[in-house]
Structure formats: structure tokens, C-alpha cells
Write an enzyme that holds these catalytic residues in place. Sequence first.
Site, short mmCIF file in Angstrom:
data_model
loop_
_atom_site.label_atom_id
_atom_site.label_comp_id
_atom_site.label_asym_id
_atom_site.label_seq_id
_atom_site.Cartn_x
_atom_site.Cartn_y
_atom_site.Cartn_z
N LYS A 285 56.05 102.64 6.23
CA LYS A 285 55.57 103.35 5.04
C LYS A 285 56.60 103.29 3.92
O LYS A 285 57.80 103.18 4.20
CB LYS A 285 55.32 104.83 5.39
N ARG A 359 44.41 106.37 15.25
CA ARG A 359 43.17 105.98 15.95
C ARG A 359 43.48 105.36 17.31
O ARG A 359 42.69 105.44 18.23
CB ARG A 359 42.35 105.04 15.05
N1 BES Z 1 49.22 109.64 9.18
C1 BES Z 1 48.64 108.67 8.32
C2 BES Z 1 47.59 109.26 7.37
C3 BES Z 1 48.10 110.23 6.34
C4 BES Z 1 48.37 109.79 5.06
C5 BES Z 1 48.24 111.56 6.62
C6 BES Z 1 48.81 110.68 4.11
C7 BES Z 1 48.67 112.45 5.67
C8 BES Z 1 48.95 112.01 4.40
C9 BES Z 1 47.95 107.58 9.14
O1 BES Z 1 48.57 107.29 10.35
C10 BES Z 1 47.98 106.34 8.33
O2 BES Z 1 49.05 105.84 8.10
N2 BES Z 1 46.80 105.84 7.93
C11 BES Z 1 46.68 104.67 7.16
C12 BES Z 1 45.60 103.81 7.77
C13 BES Z 1 45.56 102.41 7.25
C14 BES Z 1 46.82 101.65 7.64
C15 BES Z 1 44.33 101.71 7.81
C16 BES Z 1 46.33 105.06 5.73
O3 BES Z 1 45.60 106.03 5.53
O4 BES Z 1 46.82 104.41 4.82
MN MN Z 2 50.10 105.89 10.15
#
Ligand code: BES
Ligand code: MN
Length: 506
Positions: A285, A359
Amino acid sequence: MQIHVKQGLIQEEDTELVVVNLFEGVSTPGGALKAVDQALNGLITQLIEEKDFRGRLGETHLIYSQGAMPAPRVLITGLGKAEIFDLDRARQAAAAAARRARKLGVSRYSTIVHGAGQGDLDYGRAAQAVVEGTFLGLYRFDGYDRDNKPEETGLGVSQVTVVEVDDSRLDSLRENASIGQVYGEATNWARDLANEPSNFLTPGELSRRVSERGQQAGLRVEVLGEAEMAEMGAGSFLGIAQGSDQEGQFIVLEHLPKGRNAGDLTTVVLVGKAITFDTGGISLKPKTNMWKMKNDMGGGGATAAALVATALLNLPIHAVGIIPATENMPSGRAIKPGDVLTAMNGKTVEIISTDAEGRQVLADALCYAQRFDPAAVVDIATLTGSIGIALGRKIAGLFCDNDELRGRLSDAGQLAGEPLWPMPIYKPYRKLIDSDVADMKNSGGAYGGAINAALFLKEFAEGYPWAHLDVAGASWQDEQGPYSVRGGTGYGTRLLIELLRGYGQE
Ligand code: BES
Ligand code: MN
Ligand code: ZN
């Protein structure tokens, strides 16, 4: 904090502060406010006439009784307009009063039940909301701030007495005040877990805390380690856990009322995502805001808290909580984009983004849920940034194709003050997660990201009515709210308790 309940007149309370209320637009005080007004020789009537306090929601006004009442101070909390008053406004008004009391340095105060005589508002529900709002409003997380220890400075509310003049309501008050305390304390515990830094709250520490509190409440607790997970074939969960030095934990909580058989009761399974820190893994990230990813176990925290509350309330249902807990880390052992994982049901997943880890851990947990032959399974997860873009920070996404379950969840959210909004599990988008090399891939891209995630989960939620709650927006607040502070909100805790309570009422 202790909650007491008693029959009596609020104006006769011998305590540091008494709390009464005022609806916006009311010109002559009634009920408890009238009694206090009379004790104070019309001071409140004058206050209203001079428009020095209008009774707006969230506002409070302090006056001194100057010996006319046993309590030296009276606090009026605004309820807003009577026509739109509801349970959530009762929570907010109680929270505003509690915060003001704390700021005044009050340690013990007495309050009435706000909105008790209002329209068709249920008295018991109002009593619950007032106690709940008091606990929620007073919450703060400052475990590591050495300047801010209430026990050292003598600050902090330690006792609240809820006073009711009508004798016939006392049983309901007693019961519902304690229910409100269970809801409030459960939420605050979920908030604590969410706010706890990930260097302290590792998967192992989470399972220890959940086990301890769960067992105290009377839950059956089972924690599976990685070896047991491997035996079960939980390759999807293990693929994520393998990148971390911390061992993954698969926490299973079970509530069964004493002397009852699971077979005679409705079984409901809750599944909560518990990534104790989500770096994104190899699909790392960006650094801005990454610290907030200590909250990526918010769904798991809400699940644990709801199960604990279920046990404390001894609800007549069979409830199970499944909490797959791990970190998502980049390392020499971490999975990489293009890798393929096999879940417990044998389905294969091509990893496109290691940041779509939630997921993956939920997939195995949803397979595991099958063994309980549940009447319903609800998963709750901080799953996608997309849901925050779509619904903002106050509302969670509700993905459910079962009308009955969706209705129950919407109603529960409404009662709990945790709104849910229905989202589509739109089948034509399923092709977005088609893979050339496996049964599916774990990312369908940014557009409709929350829907694609739900379609992915559906592949593993087989054989039972299922709902998915995406709480990535609502489980964190950047600003203080009427009864929340910056940080983890524990979102979902109360709506899940409400859902289980609903099943228990049949
Ligand atoms: N934990 C994150 C989602 C999230 C984002 C929670 C912002 C709280 C605040 C999740 O694991 C994630 O990284 N999701 C990705 C999915 C994508 C890579 C398909 C996302 O939402 O960008
Ligand atoms: Mn994630
Ligand atoms: Zn995540």
C-alpha cells in the site's frame, strides 16, 4: 463505570449533578424539567424565555441550584425537535450529557430517560439507548498517552444513576439499562481492539484477549493454529498468513445457553475479517494513511464483541463466531501476484493483488461455517476502499440475496444506529474475476470493487443463507462524532447483537 437504577424524583437526587432534557421549540417545561423548574423557582422557564438555551441536539446547558435542590448542578441536554426524535437521538443526547459531565470533573451523576414519553418510542428501548449512549460517549483510547490518565488525575465518570418516577416502569428500566450496558461495553471493547497498535495486537494477542473475555462471558473458545489449518486444507488463509512472522490464528467462538441443544435452537454464524495489520503485502500500500490499517481487524473485533454480548445476555440461540486472524506482510515468504491458492472447498484462486487479502481469509472461514448447518451466515469485513467511496463513513454496504436475512439486517442496523445500505451482488460482473489459470482471480479491478469482492465471497458461501457486510468506510472515523471519537468505531457490534437478539425472540 457503574450504572444504577432507582425509583425517585430527579429533583431530589443527592448527587454531584442531575441531567434533565429539553426539546427544541418547547416554551413551557414539562415532566422532570417542570419539577426541576419549580424547585428552582422558574429559572428554567426564564432560561427558555430568554432563548439562552434552545434545546438543540448535542448542546447542553449548565445551571446551579444554589441550595434549592440537593444536587449543586443541573445539566439540561438538548433533544432537538420532538417530531424527529428517535432512539439514535436519545443516544446522542445521553452522550453529550456524559461528555459534559466528564469535562466538569463530575464522577457521579443522575439522569432521567430521555424521550421516555415521546410518541411511540418504546420505553425499554429508550432506556437502553440512554445507557448505551453514555458508555459510547465516554469512550476514549489513550492507553499510551502518559499525560492523560483519568485514574491519576481523578477525572472520569464512575457512576451514573438512572432515575424513574413511575414505579411500574422500574422492571423494564432495570432490564434495559443492563442491556444498554452490554451493548455499550461490547462496542467499546471492539473499539479498543481496533485502536490497539498492531505491534501489541498481533494475531496471537488478539486470540488471547478474545479467549479470555469470551471464556469469562461463558463462550466456548477454540483457537486453531497454522498446522491445524493446513490439515483442514485452508490454503487460502494460509497463503496470506505465510508472509508474516506472526502465526495466523483461526478463532472459533460458540454460544449455547446452558442445558440447551444446538439442534433445538436457531444457529447463526458470524464471520469477521481480522487482519491485525494490512500492509498490502507484496502489492504494498502507499505510505499515506497506512497506519489506519491497524483497524483492518474491525470486522473480527465486532464479531468477538457481539458473541461476548450474546453470552452475557444469554440469548436463546446457538451463535458461532469465526475470526480468521493474521497480518498481511511483504517478506521473503510472502505470496506474490500470479501465485495460486487453493481454498478449503477446493476452489483455486489466482492472486492478482496480495492486497485483496481479506477475501482470501474469509473464503476459508465461509467454508468452515458450513459444518454448523446454520440458518444464516453473516460476514463482516473492512473489505474494500470502494465501499467507502460509494457510501461514505457512516453507512456500511449490505450484500445479500436472501430477502428475509436482508430485512433482518436492515432492521437491526436501524435499531442499533448503524445504518446499512443494500448493494447488488450483480452476476454479470462475475466474469470480471474469471482467471485463465484458476477458478477465479482475487481482484476484478477498481470499478465496482466492493461488488466484485462480494461475488468472490459468494463462491465460498455455499449451502446457507448468507449476507456480507463491507464496513471499510464505517469502521473508522477521522473526526469525533456525537458518540464516537476519532479512530476505530467498533461498527457492526451493536447491529450484530441486535440481529442475534431478533433470532432469539422467535
Ligand atoms: N483492508 C483493505 C480495504 C480498506 C481500504 C479498508 C481502506 C479500510 C480503508 C483491503 O484489504 C484492501 O486492500 N482492498 C483492496 C482490494 C483491491 C486490491 C481489489 C482495495 O479496496 O483497494
Ligand atoms: Mn488489503
Ligand atoms: Zn485488508
